[in-house]
Motif scaffolding. Sequence first.
Motif, PDB file in Angstrom:
ATOM      1  N   CYS A 175       0.872  -1.176   0.000  1.00 49.94           N
ATOM      2  CA  CYS A 175       0.000   0.000   0.000  1.00 49.94           C
ATOM      3  C   CYS A 175       0.908   1.225   0.000  1.00 49.94           C
ATOM      4  O   CYS A 175       1.211   1.789   1.041  1.00 49.94           O
ATOM      5  CB  CYS A 175      -0.912  -0.031   1.227  1.00 49.94           C
ATOM      6  SG  CYS A 175      -2.190   1.231   1.206  1.00 49.94           S
ATOM      7  N   THR A 192      -4.081   3.596  -1.853  1.00 52.16           N
ATOM      8  CA  THR A 192      -4.958   3.054  -0.810  1.00 52.16           C
ATOM      9  C   THR A 192      -6.274   2.518  -1.371  1.00 52.16           C
ATOM     10  O   THR A 192      -6.774   1.485  -0.918  1.00 52.16           O
ATOM     11  CB  THR A 192      -5.246   4.125   0.250  1.00 52.16           C
ATOM     12  OG1 THR A 192      -5.627   5.347  -0.404  1.00 52.16           O
ATOM     13  CG2 THR A 192      -4.026   4.391   1.123  1.00 52.16           C
ATOM     14  N   ILE A 221      -3.505   6.172   6.535  1.00 52.93           N
ATOM     15  CA  ILE A 221      -3.420   5.050   5.593  1.00 52.93           C
ATOM     16  C   ILE A 221      -4.512   4.026   5.899  1.00 52.93           C
ATOM     17  O   ILE A 221      -5.214   3.553   4.999  1.00 52.93           O
ATOM     18  CB  ILE A 221      -2.029   4.395   5.677  1.00 52.93           C
ATOM     19  CG1 ILE A 221      -0.945   5.380   5.251  1.00 52.93           C
ATOM     20  CG2 ILE A 221      -1.974   3.133   4.809  1.00 52.93           C
ATOM     21  CD1 ILE A 221       0.453   4.934   5.580  1.00 52.93           C
ATOM     22  N   CYS A 225      -7.712   3.039   3.437  1.00 53.01           N
ATOM     23  CA  CYS A 225      -7.736   1.675   2.907  1.00 53.01           C
ATOM     24  C   CYS A 225      -8.817   0.824   3.576  1.00 53.01           C
ATOM     25  O   CYS A 225      -9.381  -0.067   2.951  1.00 53.01           O
ATOM     26  CB  CYS A 225      -6.364   1.033   3.090  1.00 53.01           C
ATOM     27  SG  CYS A 225      -6.148  -0.484   2.149  1.00 53.01           S
TER      28      CYS A 225
END
Length: 238
Positions: A175, A192, A221, A225
């Motif tokens: 990622c 993401t 993050i 995600c």
Amino acid sequence: MKVTILGTSGGYVRCGGANTSLLIENASDKVVIDMGAGVLSNLERVCSLDSINNIVLTHSHSDHYSDALVSVYGRLISKQLKRDVTDLSFYGPKDSFLCEKLSLENVTNYNEINQNTVLKIGSLSLTFYKTIHLVECYAVKCECGGKSIFYTSDTSYSEDLIKVAKNCDLLLVECSILKKFGSGNRIGHMNTEECSTFIKCVNSKITRLVHLPCYGSLEEIEKECGFNVAKDLEVIEL
């Protein structure tokens, strides 16, 4: 199987961290996958390099091999001190630089892998799948006792990888960038949003995000995600 996350950073290491790497163990069978900056230091917190006989390098970018160069000297010193160690074996794609630098007579050797390679390390069985990246690069599936681990290494979003990773027990997925910086396709990585779609299609039992950007917070993050980032030295038992 037991997996220890030896590092989680992408191309540039976060302060105090290490490039993405994992140690997979089943009883006395061990393999390290990728060995960039800071990985050796974290490995020595878990076990001695002397206990590692097999290291897989997924591709020839330095954030995945830089500490492998140092490990050659580690094994050489152990041999000179007459410790009970065998030659250290590296496995990676065809690459003249890696082959030259990681081959030292009676100390280390370099072995080429490709999509047809099946690598047996005791009870561990490793297979390799070409990713979409800027150089020849392989995702790795490790299977043992009916359990499977899938590590994407570096890749753009790939339907082919989703097929071979489907329903794995543990997915370690790159990622590399935040959505606001655009698609990762242009640089052989996932942002993401792309990573989140990949994970949902794979439907793994456990998922961790790796190869993380050096900027932004980990919370940002995870929020973008929708899945948890891996932590350095995190241990996952399967």
